[in-house]
Scaffold this active site. Structure first.
Site, short mmCIF file in Angstrom:
data_model
loop_
_atom_site.label_atom_id
_atom_site.label_comp_id
_atom_site.label_asym_id
_atom_site.label_seq_id
_atom_site.Cartn_x
_atom_site.Cartn_y
_atom_site.Cartn_z
N TYR A 1 1.02 -1.25 0.03
CA TYR A 1 0.02 -0.03 -0.18
C TYR A 1 0.87 1.14 0.01
CZ TYR A 1 -2.95 3.85 1.36
OH TYR A 1 -3.61 5.22 1.56
N ASP B 1 9.58 3.45 0.92
CA ASP B 1 8.44 4.02 1.30
C ASP B 1 8.47 4.12 2.74
OD1 ASP B 1 5.88 4.97 2.42
OD2 ASP B 1 4.71 3.96 0.75
#
Length: 421
Positions: free
Chosen positions: A137, A240
């Site tokens: 995600y 990320d």
């Protein structure tokens, strides 16, 4: 009259009126009727210092008296310059250049555009797709949705609208896995790179902790192997760290567990302690220097209006100072010990018929149920006990503020366990 606010991830037919928050202090927020709730998720994992931290509030007020905002296009200001230098100081060595934006999703969009343009400037325009991991995600904007898990992720409705990228299997070896177990995960990653490296600009990865994809916790050896594979196949490595940055995994950054430096790193959430929206995309000199040239294509064409906002930069500086001066890594280690004792070492919980797995990493813990239906009603159950829990899917988790005390942490874990009792 119902509020005109359209809430996120809400089913409009069945949603109930949202409790109205009027304030907060420490790890608790307060509702309009005076009810105080211990926030087990620190407002989507960003309020790492809790609510109404005096130093962070004072920093915003002080900066507001001087300069609230000015565009970063053609101008600069002291808070942005100082924050960039501090981020270079604390992140893995080699990340020397900072591009600001206003949210984690936008920070990831910046990273992807940066990777594609880098290869274009290196005369490899065919390398224009991303490689992501299943269970990933990375955000809700269009570019980010396209690199979220296309099967179990929340964005499958938009598949016809989104660009197509490549996906490798999610790593399955846990944090403390033996090298042999990790090799199987790396072999699967290698296979995708061998087939498609000629068009892959970057490998995107939530290092160690795939957060909203199910709180999957993986090995630092996978990060090391991924770094080596990216070097071998001329693919940029993008971490990320929107969720994992600033201590969530037990070290300042998840990359620190593996002692690797990505080519690009994205930070948000804990960057400002949650007090204002802001993000930073850091790049190595190798990436940055490819943009030095005389053609129009050497300019990086991205510029969010609120990038480098002085208020956000100033509170981020204060957040980092508090983190270091008050030894937050030790606070996180204490929370981790409670999570281990209360959840991971509880045989009744691990043997429960409705529990698929229990995982702990840093100041993060999750009880994975067998089915989402097993968690129906848990939020109201927890609220009756003074705790705010917001599960998703079949995952009941906690990612608390780092200032949460041992007793408060036990209150959260015991509430989680009581649901299954």
């Amino acid at each position: 009259m119902a509020s005109p606010v359209w809430h996120p991830y809400a089913h409009l037919l069945t949603q109930q009126d949202a409790p109205k928050v009027v304030g907060g202090k420490g790890p608790r927020f307060v509702l309009e009727d005076g009810e105080a709730l211990l926030d087990a998720t620190c407002s989507w994992w960003c309020m790492i210092h809790g609510y109404a931290h005096p130093r962070l509030v004072a920093a915003i007020k002080e900066q507001a008296d001087t300069l609230c905002h000015v565009m970063l296009g053609g101008l600069t200001h002291d808070p942005a310059d100082r924050l960039a230098r501090e981020l270079v100081r604390v992140t893995p060595p080699g990340l020397e250049h900072v591009f600001f934006s206003d949210s984690g999703s936008v920070g990831m969009e910046v990273a992807m555009k940066m990777a594609v343009q880098y290869h274009h400037l290196c005369d490899k325009p065919g390398k224009h797709r991303m490689l992501s991991l299943m269970k990933a995600y990375h955000g809700d904007t269009s570019g980010c949705m396209a690199v979220c898990d296309p099967e179990e992720g929340m964005h499958s409705l938009f598949s016809g609208y989104l660009p197509r990228h490549h996906f490798a299997p999610a790593p399955t070896a846990p944090y403390d896995a033996a090298p042999d177990a990790v090799e199987q995960d790396l072999a699967a990653l290698r296979k995708v790179l061998e087939q498609h490296h000629h068009e892959i600009a970057a490998l995107l990865m939530e290092p160690l902790l795939q957060a909203a994809g199910g709180l999957n916790m993986t090995s630092p050896l996978y990060l090391k192997g991924a770094r080596e594979l990216c070097d071998e196949f001329d693919v940029l490595l993008v971490f990320d760290e929107v969720a994992t940055g600033f201590g969530r995994t037990g070290k300042l950054f998840a990359a620190d567990h593996a002692e690797v430096t990505p080519d690009i790193m994205v930070l948000s959430k804990g960057l400002t302690g949650g007090y204002l929206g802001h993000a930073a995309t850091l790049a190595t000199g190798r990436v940055h220097d490819a943009f030095i040239g005389s053609t129009p294509q050497h300019a990086f064409m991205h510029g969010p209006t609120f990038m480098g906002n002085p208020l956000a930069c100033r509170v981020a500086l204060e957040s980092l100072a508090v983190f270091e001066e008050e030894n937050y890594l030790e606070k996180i280690a204490r929370l981790n010990r409670v999570l281990y004792e209360e959840l991971l070492e509880d045989p009744a919980l691990r043997g429960h018929p409705r529990v698929r797995d229990v995982r702990v990493l840093g100041a993060t813990a999750v009880i994975e149920a067998n089915d989402a239906a097993d968690l129906k009603g848990v939020a109201a159950f927890a609220r009756a006990r003074g705790v705010w829990l917001r599960p998703f899917g079949r995952w009941l988790y906690t990612m608390p503020a780092y200032i949460t005390s041992r007793e408060e942490m036990r209150s959260i874990t015991q509430t989680m366990k009581a649901w299954f009792a």
